[in-house]
Design a protein around this motif. Structure first.
Motif, PDB file in Angstrom:
ATOM      1  N   LYS A 271       0.806  -1.117   0.206  1.00  0.00           N
ATOM      2  CA  LYS A 271      -0.061   0.034  -0.009  1.00  0.00           C
ATOM      3  C   LYS A 271       0.917   1.088   0.043  1.00  0.00           C
ATOM      4  O   LYS A 271       1.596   1.371   0.607  1.00  0.00           O
ATOM      5  N   ALA A 272       0.523   2.165  -0.836  1.00  0.00           N
ATOM      6  CA  ALA A 272       1.774   2.939  -1.194  1.00  0.00           C
ATOM      7  C   ALA A 272       1.233   4.470  -0.386  1.00  0.00           C
ATOM      8  O   ALA A 272       0.113   4.800  -0.328  1.00  0.00           O
ATOM      9  N   ILE A 273       2.282   5.142   0.461  1.00  0.00           N
ATOM     10  CA  ILE A 273       1.714   6.117   1.460  1.00  0.00           C
ATOM     11  C   ILE A 273       2.868   7.152   1.134  1.00  0.00           C
ATOM     12  O   ILE A 273       4.105   6.832   1.066  1.00  0.00           O
ATOM     13  N   ASN A 274       2.207   8.214   0.801  1.00  0.00           N
ATOM     14  CA  ASN A 274       3.299   9.555   0.377  1.00  0.00           C
ATOM     15  C   ASN A 274       3.667  10.190   1.687  1.00  0.00           C
ATOM     16  O   ASN A 274       2.926  10.320   2.674  1.00  0.00           O
ATOM     17  N   LEU A 275       4.974  10.802   1.231  1.00  0.00           N
ATOM     18  CA  LEU A 275       5.364  11.695   2.390  1.00  0.00           C
ATOM     19  C   LEU A 275       4.389  12.883   2.923  1.00  0.00           C
ATOM     20  O   LEU A 275       4.248  13.349   3.860  1.00  0.00           O
ATOM     21  N   GLU A 276       3.693  13.388   1.796  1.00  0.00           N
ATOM     22  CA  GLU A 276       2.674  14.391   1.975  1.00  0.00           C
ATOM     23  C   GLU A 276       1.812  14.001   2.812  1.00  0.00           C
ATOM     24  O   GLU A 276       1.157  14.668   3.972  1.00  0.00           O
ATOM     25  N   LEU A 277       1.180  12.755   2.859  1.00  0.00           N
ATOM     26  CA  LEU A 277       0.127  12.103   3.812  1.00  0.00           C
ATOM     27  C   LEU A 277       0.643  12.152   5.282  1.00  0.00           C
ATOM     28  O   LEU A 277       0.069  12.352   6.113  1.00  0.00           O
TER      29      LEU A 277
END
Length: 150
Positions: free
Chosen positions: A75-81
């Protein structure tokens, strides 16, 4: 007038045709099934995709591609999130528990942190995998990456 006394319009409902009730009915004999062939037999049911003997579509089309049985889905989680989550909840450490509590991942998901967005605060980030750019960005902001074994 209410729902209990509503009736269909006159002449709109006809009795169903009773087949196989003798020659006098006009629907006896073959009982509307015609002569011979698979469809005239009892117990007949057409297979899904059967095209009357013609080569079925799923067999006419070429096979292609490869399914890797060892593929690991993240599951991809971005630094922004991660940045917005940490700012909203005042967190110093963002791990699986925090992401689950926020509703971003389910309990079985493997998490990979990607470098979309920027990180302005020093955070400890726990995940199963990190992209090289995300790891570099977290460490550049003074944070730490912790890899969890799946």
């Amino acid at each position: 007038m209410d729902l209990s006394n509503i009736k269909p319009a006159a002449g709109s409902v006809k009795p169903s045709t009773r087949i196989g009730r003798g020659p006098g009915s006009g629907k006896g004999g073959t009982s509307t099934r015609g002569h011979k062939g698979a469809k005239s037999r009892s117990g007949y049911s057409r297979k899904i995709g059967f095209e009357g003997g013609q080569m079925p579509l799923q067999r006419r089309l070429p096979k292609w591609g490869f399914k890797n049985i060892n593929r690991v889905e993240y599951k991809a989680i971005n630094l922004e999130l991660i940045e917005t989550l940490a700012a909203a909840r005042g967190l110093e450490k963002v791990g699986l528990e925090e992401l689950r509590a926020a509703g971003y991942v389910n309990r079985r998901a493997l998490v990979k942190v990607l470098a979309c967005g920027t990180l302005t605060r020093a955070l400890t980030v726990e995940a199963h995998a990190f992209s090289a750019a995300a790891q570099k960005a977290i460490e550049a902001a003074g944070g730490k990456t912790v890899k969890i074994e799946a």
